[in-house]
Every structure is written in C-alpha cells, then in structure tokens.
Design an enzyme around this catalytic site. Sequence first.
Site, short mmCIF file in Angstrom:
data_model
loop_
_atom_site.label_atom_id
_atom_site.label_comp_id
_atom_site.label_asym_id
_atom_site.label_seq_id
_atom_site.Cartn_x
_atom_site.Cartn_y
_atom_site.Cartn_z
N ARG A 1 0.84 -1.21 0.00
CA ARG A 1 0.00 0.00 0.00
C ARG A 1 0.87 1.26 0.00
NH1 ARG A 1 -1.58 2.42 4.41
NH2 ARG A 1 -1.81 0.55 5.66
N TYR B 1 -16.86 14.22 -16.00
CA TYR B 1 -17.39 12.87 -15.76
C TYR B 1 -18.35 12.94 -14.57
CZ TYR B 1 -17.55 7.97 -14.46
OH TYR B 1 -17.98 6.72 -14.11
N ASP C 1 -8.14 17.07 -15.35
CA ASP C 1 -8.40 15.67 -15.71
C ASP C 1 -8.10 15.55 -17.21
OD1 ASP C 1 -9.50 13.25 -16.55
OD2 ASP C 1 -11.10 13.30 -15.06
N LYS D 1 -8.95 4.17 -19.37
CA LYS D 1 -9.28 4.63 -20.73
C LYS D 1 -8.07 4.47 -21.66
CE LYS D 1 -12.82 5.77 -18.34
NZ LYS D 1 -13.74 4.72 -18.02
N1 LCS Z 1 -12.34 11.03 -15.35
C1 LCS Z 1 -12.89 10.88 -16.58
C2 LCS Z 1 -12.74 11.96 -17.59
C3 LCS Z 1 -13.60 9.73 -16.87
O1 LCS Z 1 -14.13 9.61 -18.11
C4 LCS Z 1 -13.75 8.72 -15.88
C5 LCS Z 1 -14.53 7.49 -16.16
C6 LCS Z 1 -13.16 8.93 -14.62
C7 LCS Z 1 -12.46 10.09 -14.40
C8 LCS Z 1 -13.26 7.88 -13.53
O2 LCS Z 1 -12.46 6.80 -13.84
P1 LCS Z 1 -12.71 5.27 -13.35
O3 LCS Z 1 -12.86 5.31 -11.87
O4 LCS Z 1 -13.96 4.80 -14.02
O5 LCS Z 1 -11.48 4.57 -13.79
N2 LCS Z 1 -15.36 7.59 -17.27
C9 LCS Z 1 -16.26 6.73 -17.67
C10 LCS Z 1 -17.11 6.94 -18.77
O6 LCS Z 1 -17.18 7.97 -19.46
N3 LCS Z 1 -17.84 5.86 -18.95
O7 LCS Z 1 -17.61 4.92 -17.97
C11 LCS Z 1 -16.57 5.41 -17.09
#
Ligand code: LCS
Length: 395
Positions: free
Chosen positions: A60, A113, A185, A210
């Site tokens: 961790r 998001y 972001d 992504k």
């Molecule tokens: N920031 C952005 C711009 C994102 O598109 C997402 C997830 C996150 C943070 C969060 O990331 P995660 O915890 O899911 O790894 N975006 C998603 C979307 O547009 N569709 O499903 C997840």
Amino acid sequence: MKGKTFRSPYTNVIHAGQEHDPQFGGVSVPIYQTSTFAFRDADQGADRFAGRDAGYIYTRIGNPTTKALEDNLAILEGGCGALATATGMAAVTTVYTALLDKDSHLIGTAACYGPSRTVMETEFSRFGVTADFIDTSDLGHVERLIRPNTRLLYIETPANPTLILTDLRACARLAKKHNLLLVVDNTFSSPLLQRPLDLGADVVLHSLTKFINGHSDVVGGVVIAREEALFKKLQKVLRLMGGTMDPHQAWLVLRGVKTLALRVEKAQQGAAELAPYLAAHPKVAWVNYPGLPSHPQHELAKSQMSGFGSMICFGLKGGYGAGKKMINAVKLCALAVSLGGIESLIQHPASMTHAGVPKEEREGAGITDDLIRLSVGCEGVEDLRADLEQALDKA
Ligand code: LCS
C-alpha cells in the site's frame, strides 16, 4: 523520480522510466506480487519515519512494479512524480481530499465525468466543502465565482461528454493571480495529445481505465504533480486512505501504455474521417469534434492540443428516440460505457454515464438528452463507417 527520458513519445511510452529486471535481465518489468517486503534489519522501519530511504516495506505504501508505471507516467506528463490509484475515481478523490480543507470551495467544469461532480456534491459537501460546477470555457464567469476560500480549479478538457474545451493557459494565469491550484483531468487526451503541466497546471489526473491502458480490461487511475511539495501531500493522503494500485494491475497498465502512441494515432485517424462523415449525414443534426473547423473552439484545440483525439459526440435530427434506435442497432461498435479502448464504444450519457447528475444540471452543462458519445477505436475505418451507416439507416 528517476528514469530515462527520450525525445520521441513513441520511445517514451515504451522506455521512459523503465529498467530491465535487475535480477535476471527480463526485458519486461516483473510483477512483484507481494503484500509485504522482508526488512533488512530492525532499523528499516525507523528509517522511513526519519525521512531516510527505507526501501520497500508494504505494497500500500509502495511496490516496484507500481513504481515502474508511476515513473513512466510522470515522464509522459512532465511531472515530478506520479501516484497510481485503484481507479480513476480514487485519483479524483485523492486530489479532492489532499487539496481541499473543511469549508473550502472548488470551481469545476460542469460537463465533467458525472461521478467527479456527484462525489463533491453528495460526499465532500458533508465536510463543508462547497463547489460551483460551471462552463469553465467562460473564464469571466470562473473569475467572478472565486472567493477567499476557493482552493481549486478542477478542469476537464475536452470535457466528458460534450467535448467543450477550457483554455488551460488562461486558467493557469487565473490560478496564479488568485493563489489557487489548477487540477486537470486529462483522460480524454492522454499525455500524447495534451500536457497540462507544460501549460501551467499544478496537478494532472487520469482514469487509466481509458486510453493509457487502452484494452478495456483494467480499471486504474493516476495523479501527477508538477512540484515535490504537492506530490508529497498527495502521496501522504493516498497512502493513508488506501486507494493505491495493485502490482498486477500496474503491470497490465504498463503493458498497455507501451502501445499508447500507436493506438492514439490510429484511433485519431479514424475519428478524423468519421466526424465529417457524421456531420454530412442527412439524419445527423449536429456533431462536436475538436478537429472539425465548425467546433467553436477549434483554434483553442490547435493551440493547446497536439491532436484532436478520438472522441466524437453528436445528436440525430430525430432526437433521443432516433438515437436510441441507432445505438441499439450498432453491430461492430459496442453499446457500453467507458472509452479509450482499442475497440469502438458508443453510449448515451443522459441514461448511462451521467444518469446520476440531475436533469437540470446535466442539461445546463450541455449534456442534452439527444447526445450520443462515440469513442473511436482502432478498427479499420471502413468497417466503422459501414456499421454507423447501417445503424443510422434504422434510426
Ligand atoms: N475522469 C474521466 C474523464 C472519466 O471519463 C472517468 C470514467 C473517470 C475520471 C473515472 O475513472 P474510473 O474510476 O472509471 O477509472 N469515465 C467513464 C465513462 O465515461 N464511462 O464509464 C466510465
């Protein structure tokens, strides 16, 4: 942060910050699948608290496989250090927790998001934190909302899912003038198309789920800081709150990132062909893609991004009714949330990724009911065009 840096992004994604396995010379970084590390002697624990290099103690707190990924990503973004997190949301909440105090205020991009906004409004609000999520492309509005307790500008550009841009250099000037921190972001661009730290941001974060991992098979996140003091502050919170990345997960992302440049280039070529195709289609009412000269911020895109990416959003003349028929009819594109994978994904934000954002706030942010989001993958563009064509025929 140590590690080799090269001139070309094609080289950096593969080699930046990477060493061959010191034990056997393995070219791929080994997976150090261990929760704990044997102490050299009884003094090793004290070393850490005395600020001396204590080596690895507990996963961790740090792990060599995860560190290899962190070194790579810090170099790709031009930061002093990176912190890999369990998910993208763990990266977002690490930033909020580390950089906001009780009763402080944040200004964020409305079309971000959905959960990045929801977690602020439903969870951080319980600790007295307040937030204004607005159209951050309107810098006059941003400046008017700054108060004595404002700490963070939280920018998503291009925004998910509207693809509205925010001027990062202007935000950095505003942050400096008012003594705020600028957090970006950068998930939609990846460090290959936009490097916010170079434009004056203090912290960058990604959902590694992504583009960076790129194979729709891992969740993960990362936070990258420009300066050491901020890095240490974020690191302390992440280690205590426990949202760190597992070494096996880190190894998978390390494997994914090696093809980032190839994937981004190929997917972007596909999007550059599909966006004008959609814009000219008789059933399509509008298309938003930063690479189209009709995008209201096309010039800004050219000035702060080195490519326009592979995300497209559009609406049909028949509204959501027609859009629903279309997304139900795709055969090659998957009807799925997420983005940035090697396979093309299509989705309807109002009922899927942004369903948790109240309708009024959602529409105020430009996330209209007719908006369909397409994440163009690396398939042959002729197959993608044929799939969209047959689905649009049914709309
Ligand atoms: N920031 C952005 C711009 C994102 O598109 C997402 C997830 C996150 C943070 C969060 O990331 P995660 O915890 O899911 O790894 N975006 C998603 C979307 O547009 N569709 O499903 C997840």
